[in-house]
Design a protein around this motif. Sequence first.
Motif, mmCIF file in Angstrom:
data_model
loop_
_atom_site.group_PDB
_atom_site.id
_atom_site.type_symbol
_atom_site.label_atom_id
_atom_site.label_comp_id
_atom_site.label_asym_id
_atom_site.label_seq_id
_atom_site.Cartn_x
_atom_site.Cartn_y
_atom_site.Cartn_z
ATOM 1 N N ASN A 1 0.841 -1.197 0.000
ATOM 2 C CA ASN A 1 0.000 0.000 0.000
ATOM 3 C C ASN A 1 0.880 1.252 0.000
ATOM 4 O OD1 ASN A 1 -1.807 2.132 0.730
ATOM 5 N ND2 ASN A 1 -3.193 0.611 1.613
ATOM 6 N N PHE B 1 0.396 4.141 1.059
ATOM 7 C CA PHE B 1 0.333 4.963 2.267
ATOM 8 C C PHE B 1 1.504 4.675 3.215
ATOM 9 C CE2 PHE B 1 -4.288 5.444 1.336
ATOM 10 C CZ PHE B 1 -4.353 6.819 1.421
ATOM 11 N N HIS B 2 2.108 3.503 3.098
ATOM 12 C CA HIS B 2 3.181 3.117 4.014
ATOM 13 C C HIS B 2 4.565 3.286 3.393
ATOM 14 C CE1 HIS B 2 -0.283 1.547 5.996
ATOM 15 N NE2 HIS B 2 -0.432 0.550 5.151
ATOM 16 N N TRP C 1 4.255 7.670 -0.882
ATOM 17 C CA TRP C 1 3.128 8.359 -0.245
ATOM 18 C C TRP C 1 2.884 9.709 -0.907
ATOM 19 C CZ3 TRP C 1 3.459 13.157 1.975
ATOM 20 C CH2 TRP C 1 4.733 13.640 2.271
ATOM 21 N N ILE D 1 0.224 9.870 -3.836
ATOM 22 C CA ILE D 1 -1.203 9.696 -3.574
ATOM 23 C C ILE D 1 -1.918 11.037 -3.691
ATOM 24 C CG2 ILE D 1 -2.916 9.044 -1.836
ATOM 25 C CD1 ILE D 1 -0.858 7.111 -0.684
ATOM 26 N N ASN E 1 -3.193 13.356 -0.490
ATOM 27 C CA ASN E 1 -2.856 12.628 0.735
ATOM 28 C C ASN E 1 -2.769 13.603 1.912
ATOM 29 O OD1 ASN E 1 -1.813 11.020 2.768
ATOM 30 N ND2 ASN E 1 -0.254 10.063 1.477
ATOM 31 N N PRO F 1 -7.122 6.298 -3.806
ATOM 32 C CA PRO F 1 -6.666 5.550 -2.632
ATOM 33 C C PRO F 1 -7.821 5.210 -1.710
ATOM 34 C CG PRO F 1 -6.152 7.875 -2.380
ATOM 35 C CD PRO F 1 -6.677 7.711 -3.779
ATOM 36 N N VAL G 1 -8.861 3.793 2.295
ATOM 37 C CA VAL G 1 -8.349 3.708 3.662
ATOM 38 C C VAL G 1 -9.260 2.812 4.491
ATOM 39 C CG1 VAL G 1 -7.176 5.934 3.623
ATOM 40 C CG2 VAL G 1 -9.567 5.826 4.315
#
Length: 314
Positions: free
Chosen positions: A29, A31-32, A37, A40, A43, A233, A235
Amino acid sequence: MSPDEMNKEPYIFEQIHIEVARNASDDFNLFHDKHKWLQITHNPFKGPIVLGYQLNTLIEYQMRLYRAAHHEDQVIAENNLRFSNYQITFVNAVRPRVPVYLDIKKTLISTIPTLTLGNRIALKSDGKTVLLGFKKETSEPLFLAGTPLDNLPDLNGIPDRSVVPGTDYFLKRKYLNNGSAKNFLSGSFAEQADYFDEVLQFAHYPEIFPCSLTSGALLEKAQLENHDFKRNPMVYTSHEISVDRHYVSLLKNNDTLNILVKQVPESSANTLNQTNIRLRTYHCYGLLESNAVLFRLTMNLVPLEEILKNLAQK
């Protein structure tokens, strides 16, 4: 340190904790990722964030210590409370270098309809609640217990990353690895020596690590469906997990884990709390080579764009 003081110290995740956990669980992912990141769209987190299953594993380990300190393991064993259940709601994200505090409330024992040990849990970071939930011990699974899985074909002969014939289940095959489990524990502030010791020759898998592999399964499913991880994205909003302790106790290195993923049709009756945002719900199951069910879990996700829109309207 008394049992009631054991969770007062903060946990401070560094980026290396995230790297270790995401590599151990094959979670790609964005986000990590310490670089991606930035790719995205919109974000809001301004950097990489800790994995949800890392936080779940932190809770698992601290609850393990709590049960031992309060002599509750004997109650669990004597009453055959073989299912470990986690009900987790993600309120916000945890970022590296920001202290996180875990609060475990006193155990409540219920006997209706059956014996249950339960604790409220909360994680706070930067003065805000980031996670709320419950940890419960029961004799039957609390989540997805009614799903019939005894009529499935032999999953071991079905190709990886394919749909199980005659069903709506996407199959992702994984192989358990002691090193990956130890790394995931270490990345989650859990003492790996409490689970694995080569000198003493014992290996006891943690409960959450096999469940964490479902995130990678969802990502691979989305990838095959040409989902755009940068522009759209998703979550997590919640996890509901039931793990069978008996089967966890039998796990060993190189065991096959067949993960089944089924997406629930989106509905106006299934929305994020106090919003009109439709949840994208996945029912997931982890089956061993014998088709024995190791875990049952529900994961709810929403598009990040919808959350940001809702916040802007407030």
